[in-house]
Write a protein that holds these residues in place. Structure first.
Motif, PDB file in Angstrom:
ATOM      1  N   ALA A 174       0.861   4.050  -0.729  1.00  0.00           N
ATOM      2  CA  ALA A 174       1.910   3.796  -1.715  1.00  0.00           C
ATOM      3  C   ALA A 174       1.603   2.466  -2.390  1.00  0.00           C
ATOM      4  CB  ALA A 174       3.284   3.759  -1.060  1.00  0.00           C
ATOM      5  N   GLN A 175       1.593   2.453  -3.703  1.00  0.00           N
ATOM      6  CA  GLN A 175       1.375   1.190  -4.405  1.00  0.00           C
ATOM      7  C   GLN A 175       2.220   1.141  -5.666  1.00  0.00           C
ATOM      8  OE1 GLN A 175      -3.085   1.930  -5.113  1.00  0.00           O
ATOM      9  NE2 GLN A 175      -2.485   0.929  -7.015  1.00  0.00           N
ATOM     10  N   ASP A 176       2.715  -0.062  -5.964  1.00  0.00           N
ATOM     11  CA  ASP A 176       3.568  -0.293  -7.127  1.00  0.00           C
ATOM     12  C   ASP A 176       3.043  -1.490  -7.893  1.00  0.00           C
ATOM     13  OD1 ASP A 176       6.246   1.455  -6.830  1.00  0.00           O
ATOM     14  OD2 ASP A 176       5.611   0.794  -4.836  1.00  0.00           O
TER      15      ASP A 176
ATOM     16  N   ARG B 150       2.043  -4.365  -5.128  1.00  0.00           N
ATOM     17  CA  ARG B 150       2.383  -4.211  -3.712  1.00  0.00           C
ATOM     18  C   ARG B 150       1.811  -2.887  -3.223  1.00  0.00           C
ATOM     19  NH1 ARG B 150       6.123  -7.829  -1.888  1.00  0.00           N
ATOM     20  NH2 ARG B 150       7.241  -9.043  -3.472  1.00  0.00           N
ATOM     21  N   TYR B 151       1.307  -2.868  -1.986  1.00  0.00           N
ATOM     22  CA  TYR B 151       0.629  -1.676  -1.489  1.00  0.00           C
ATOM     23  C   TYR B 151       0.858  -1.519   0.011  1.00  0.00           C
ATOM     24  CZ  TYR B 151      -2.779  -5.379  -0.560  1.00  0.00           C
ATOM     25  OH  TYR B 151      -3.383  -6.540  -0.157  1.00  0.00           O
ATOM     26  N   ASP B 152       0.752  -0.262   0.439  1.00  0.00           N
ATOM     27  CA  ASP B 152       0.921   0.099   1.849  1.00  0.00           C
ATOM     28  C   ASP B 152      -0.058   1.235   2.144  1.00  0.00           C
ATOM     29  OD1 ASP B 152       1.675   0.912   4.373  1.00  0.00           O
ATOM     30  OD2 ASP B 152       3.819   0.844   3.971  1.00  0.00           O
ATOM     31  N   VAL B 153      -1.020   0.991   3.033  1.00  0.00           N
ATOM     32  CA  VAL B 153      -2.046   1.967   3.379  1.00  0.00           C
ATOM     33  C   VAL B 153      -1.826   2.409   4.817  1.00  0.00           C
ATOM     34  CG1 VAL B 153      -4.522   2.398   3.636  1.00  0.00           C
ATOM     35  CG2 VAL B 153      -3.697   0.915   1.785  1.00  0.00           C
ATOM     36  N   SER B 154      -1.691   3.717   5.025  1.00  0.00           N
ATOM     37  CA  SER B 154      -1.523   4.280   6.371  1.00  0.00           C
ATOM     38  C   SER B 154      -2.722   5.175   6.667  1.00  0.00           C
ATOM     39  CB  SER B 154      -0.226   5.098   6.462  1.00  0.00           C
ATOM     40  OG  SER B 154       0.904   4.273   6.210  1.00  0.00           O
ATOM     41  N   GLY B 155      -3.625   4.686   7.524  1.00  0.00           N
ATOM     42  CA  GLY B 155      -4.813   5.450   7.873  1.00  0.00           C
ATOM     43  C   GLY B 155      -4.506   6.521   8.904  1.00  0.00           C
ATOM     44  N   ARG B 156      -4.983   7.747   8.645  1.00  0.00           N
ATOM     45  CA  ARG B 156      -4.698   8.859   9.557  1.00  0.00           C
ATOM     46  C   ARG B 156      -5.954   9.405  10.226  1.00  0.00           C
ATOM     47  NH1 ARG B 156      -0.676  11.950   5.387  1.00  0.00           N
ATOM     48  NH2 ARG B 156      -2.586  11.783   4.156  1.00  0.00           N
TER      49      ARG B 156
END
Length: 708
Positions: free
Chosen positions: A397-399, A427-433
Motif C-alpha cells: 500500500a502506498q500513498d 507513505r508505504y507499507d510492504v507485507s512480504g508473503r
C-alpha cells in the motif's frame, strides 16, 4: 502565462462490450440528426480541433508545447503507444510482445517502460509505481489513438504541477468529447492484422454521450505467432458550458499475447536461429484495465477551479525469458511477473488573477493524492508458464500526497516569469508473503521532498522569445527496495534505497514564431540525478546506481508552408555520464542512454487526398559503461495515405518500414546461455554478447472507414 488545460467536459460509464455495441448503434442512428438540429454549447468544436501549440507571449519554456490533432492523426502508427512520438525527441519501440508497454527513450534516458516520463490519459496517470515488471511501467495499449484530441507535453522538472516520473518530461493525452459523425473503420494488414473500431457521439442541448469499441488481433512477423487479442471500450457523458461543466468517463481494456523477447545475436549470425525466431514459445502475457473517472471545472469571476478523481482496477501477468538456460540448465530461466492493484486518486487546482508588488500576475495552487492498493506484486520462476517457486510475493500500500503553488508575474512588456514550490510525501507499507525472506523484507516508512521551480521569459522582438528555466524534481523508487533487507535470490544482505530519488535540471531556450504557420524552438538543457537506482523486477532486488549528469541540445521546426503542405522536423543530441570516479572495471557512460534522435515528416492534403511521410532516426549508443560495445543506428520510414471516395467512405493505406531496413528496436549487452550451448558445454558462467529484438519488416495495412 501557463499552458492551462482546456475546459474538459466529457463522460463515461463502464459497460460490457455487448452493451457498448447497443450504445454505438444508438449513437449511430441518432448522432448525426442530433448534431444537425441542436447546437451543442459545451465546446465540442474546441475539443474536435484539439489544443493549440504553445505560442510567444504564452509559453513558459522552449520545450513545452501541444501537438495538434491534424499533425499526428495522419501518421501511420504501428502500435497505440507510437503516438507519444508526437512529442519532439521521444522514441517508442518494443522489445517484446505488442501487449506489453513500449520501450521509451528521451533526453539521454533509456526510460525502460516509463520511468522519468510521466504520461496521463484523460487526466488519469498511466505510470505504475512498484510495478511487477518495472518502476513507472506505462502501458498505452488501452489507448484508442483515433479518439485523441491532442498531446500536450513538457520537458524537464520546471513546473510545480508536474510530479512523480516527470524528470525527463511529461505527456498529457486528452480524448475528444464529441465526434464530427459516427463511424466504423476496419483495418486489415500483413501477419493477420485485423482491427475493427466503431465510435460515435450524440449531443442534445449541453449534454453529450460518446462511445467507442475496438477489437484487434495480430500475429506479427514472428516465427511463434504473437496471437495478440484485445478488446477496448470507452463510454463518456459530458454536460455543461464553457463556464462550467463536468464529465464522467469509463474505460475497459483486456488483452493477451505471445511474445518473442530479445534473442542472442550470436545465434542469428551463426544461422542457428532465424531473425524473427524465439527461444521460448511460451513467453507472453495478459493484462486488464478498468477505470472510472470524473472531471468538473468552473471558470468564474474568482478564477478557474478544476477537480478530478479516478479509480482504476488493474491486472497484469507477464512470462519472460531473457537468459534462457543460464541459471537453471534443466528447466530454463523463464519467470512470471504479476501485478494486481486498485488505484485511486483525486486532484484539485485553482488559479486566479492577482497583483504582486503592483504587477499583474496569476496565482495557481492545488493538491493531488494517489493511492495504490496492490494485492499482489510478485516474481515466480516458471517453466512453460507453470510456477516452480516464489522469489517475491508482496502486498503493498502506498500513498503519494502533493501540494503545489506557482506564481506568474508580468514584470514588464518584455519580461515575465514564475516561481513555484511543490511538496510531496510518500507513505508505504510492504507485507512480504514469501515464506523464507518475506517477513525480513517487509516494513513501512515514508519519504518527503520539497521541489522549487522557476522560469523567466524575455521577448527579444515580436517574433523572438528567450527562456530560462530551472527546477528540482524526482521519481519514486519501487518501495520494495526501501524495505528490503535480504536478497531473495542469494540470501545475502541487501542495502535499502530511498523511496524518492531527487533530480535537478535547467535549460536555456529560444522560440521563433513570425506567424501562425511557422514555429522554431531550440533548447540547451542539463539534468543531474542523485542516483540511477533501479528496482530489478527480474531478480526481485534493488540495483544500486551512481549519480549521473545528462545534458543536450534540442531543436524543432513546425511549418505550414501552404494549405496543402505541412512540414515537421526534430533533432536531439544528448550526453549521459555517471559522475565521480568509476569503480574498477567500469566506465562513466550510462549504458543504453539515447544519444542522437532525428525525426522529420511531411503531410500533404489536397481535396480528398491526405498523405503522410515520416522518418525517424535513432543513433548508436553505449551498451556498457566502458562504451566498448555500441548499438547500431536504426532508421524507420513510414508512409500513409487516405482518400475520401465520398462523404461516407474513406480508404486508407499505411506502409511501415518502407525501406525494409533490417534494424533492431532494442539492443542489450549481457550474458546468457541457450539449451544447445549447455549441451555442448560452452556455457560456463554465461556467454556475454548482444541481445536484440528486431524491428518489424516492411508491412502494409489497408483500411476502410464508413461515416454515417
Amino acid at each position: 502565462m501557463q499552458l492551462a488545460p482546456r475546459p474538459d467536459p466529457r463522460p463515461c460509464l463502464a459497460l460490457r462490450p455487448h452493451a457498448l455495441v447497443l450504445v454505438l448503434c444508438f449513437l449511430g442512428a441518432h448522432g448525426a440528426r442530433a448534431q444537425q438540429t441542436t447546437a451543442p454549447s459545451h465546446l465540442p468544436e474546441v475539443e474536435v480541433s484539439g489544443p493549440r501549440d504553445a505560442a510567444i507571449g504564452v509559453a513558459d519554456s522552449a520545450s513545452e508545447g501541444a501537438v495538434e490533432r491534424e499533425s499526428f492523426r495522419a501518421r501511420p502508427k504501428l502500435r497505440p503507444g507510437d503516438i507519444v512520438e508526437a512529442v519532439p525527441g521521444v522514441v517508442a519501440t518494443q522489445h517484446s510482445g505488442d501487449g506489453k508497454a513500449n520501450q521509451y527513450f528521451l533526453r539521454g534516458f533509456n526510460l525502460d517502460h516509463g520511468t522519468d516520463f510521466a504520461v496521463t490519459v484523460d487526466g488519469m496517470p498511466v505510470n505504475m509505481p512498484t510495478h511487477g515488471h518495472g518502476q513507472g511501467y506505462a502501458d498505452l495499449n488501452f489507448l484508442i489513438p483515433d479518439l485523441v484530441s491532442g498531446v500536450r507535453y513538457r520537458k524537464g522538472p520546471y513546473f510545480a504541477d508536474n510530479g512523480d516520473f516527470s524528470l525527463a518530461g511529461s505527456a498529457s493525452l486528452d480524448y475528444l468529447s464529441a465526434l464530427d459523425a459516427p463511424f466504423v473503420e476496419t483495418t486489415l494488414g500483413a501477419h493477420r492484422l485485423r482491427r475493427l473500431l466503431a465510435a460515435g457521439s450524440r449531443t442534445q442541448g449541453d449534454q453529450t454521450w460518446l462511445g467507442a469499441i475496438e477489437l484487434e488481433g495480430n500475429d506479427g512477423p514472428w516465427d511463434v505467432p504473437e496471437r495478440l487479442r484485445k478488446i477496448n471500450a470507452v463510454v463518456r457523458y459530458s454536460q455543461g458550458s464553457p463556464a462550467q461543466g463536468f464529465s464522467i468517463t469509463g474505460m475497459a481494456y483486456r488483452s493477451r499475447w505471445n511474445a518473442t523477447d530479445q534473442i542472442p545475436e550470436r545465434l542469428i549470425d551463426s544461422g542457428e536461429l532465424p531473425r524473427f525466431g524465439s527461444l521460448n514459445p511460451t513467453d507472453g502475457g495478459n493484462t486488464r484495465r478498468l477505470s472510472l473517472s470524473g472531471k468538473w471545472f468552473d471558470n468564474g469571476p474568482n478564477g478557474r477551479t478544476q477537480f478530478s478523481a479516478y479509480a482504476i482496477d488493474y491486472r497484469f501477468a507477464l512470462y519472460s525469458d531473457f537468459t534462457y538456460y543460464l541459471n537453471n540448465p534443466a528447466l530454463g530461466d523463464q519467470f512470471e511477473q504479476t501485478d494486481r492493484r486498485r488505484v485511486f486518486g483525486a486532484q484539485v487546482s485553482h488559479s486566479l488573477p492577482n497583483r504582486v508588488a503592483g504587477l499583474d500576475g496569476l496565482l495557481s495552487f492545488g493538491a493531488q493524492w494517489r493511492g495504490d492498493r496492490i494485492s499482489e506484486v510478485g516474481l515466480y520462476p516458471t517453466a512453460a508458464r507453470q510456477r516452480l517457486a516464489t522469489v517475491r510475493n508482496d502486498k503493498v500500500a502506498q500513498d503519494l500526497v502533493s501540494l503545489h503553488v506557482q506564481q506568474f508575474v508580468t514584470l514588464s512588456e518584455r519580461w515575465r516569469g514564475y516561481a513555484g514550490l511543490r511538496g510531496d510525501v510518500l507513505r508505504y507499507d510492504v507485507s512480504g508473503r514469501e515464506p523464507v525472506y518475506g517477513a525480513a523484507n517487509s516494513g513501512r516508512g515514508s519519504d518527503a521532498q520539497l521541489s522549487p521551480k522557476a522560469g523567466l521569459a524575455f521577448a527579444v522582438a515580436p517574433a523572438h522569445e528567450l527562456y530560462l528555466n530551472a527546477g528540482v524534481g524526482f521519481h519514486s523508487n519501487d518501495v520494495r527496495g526501501a524495505t528490503i533487507r535480504t536478497d531473495p535470490q542469494s540470501g545475502l544482505p541487501s542495502d535499502r534505497v530511498p523511496a524518492l530519488a531527487r533530480g535537478k535540471g535547467a535549460e536555456i531556450g529560444w522560440r521563433f514564431q513570425p506567424d501562425d504557420g511557422l514555429s522554431v524552438t531550440a533548447a540547451l538543457w542539463q539534468l543531474q540525478l542523485d542516483s540511477e537506482l533501479l528496482y530489478v523486477g527480474d531478480a526481485g532486488t534493488t540495483e544500486p546506481g551512481r549519480a549521473s549528469q545528462r545534458r543536450g541540445v534540442e531543436a524543432t521546426v513546425r511549418w505550414k508552408a501552404s494549405p496543402r503542405w505541412r512540414y515537421e522536423a526534430d533533432a536531439a543530441v544528448s550526453r549521459a555520464r555517471f559522475r565521480g570516479v568509476a569503480p574498477a572495471g567500469e566506465g562513466n557512460y550510462v549504458d543504453n542512454a539515447v544519444e542522437r534522435v532525428f525525426a522529420a515528416g511531411a503531410i500533404y492534403t489536397d481535396g480528398p487526398w491526405t498523405t503522410s511521410l515520416r522518418l525517424r532516426y535513432m543513433g548508436p549508443r553505449a551498451l556498457n559503461t566502458l562504451n566498448s560495445v555500441r548499438s547500431r543506428a536504426n532508421t524507420l520510414l513510414n508512409v500513409g495515405a487516405r482518400y475520401a471516395v465520398s462523404r461516407e467512405l474513406t480508404l486508407g493505406l499505411d506502409v511501415f518500414n518502407l525501406a525494409g531496413k533490417k534494424a533492431n528496436d532494442i539492443e542489450y549487452l549481457y550474458a546468457s546461455c541457450t539449451a544447445s550451448e549447455v549441451a555442448r558445454g560452452e556455457c560456463g558462467s554465461g556467454i556475454e554478447g548482444r541481445h536484440v529484438h528486431p524491428m518489424e519488416p516492411r508491412s502494409v495495412r489497408i483500411s476502410a472507414k464508413w461515416t454515417f
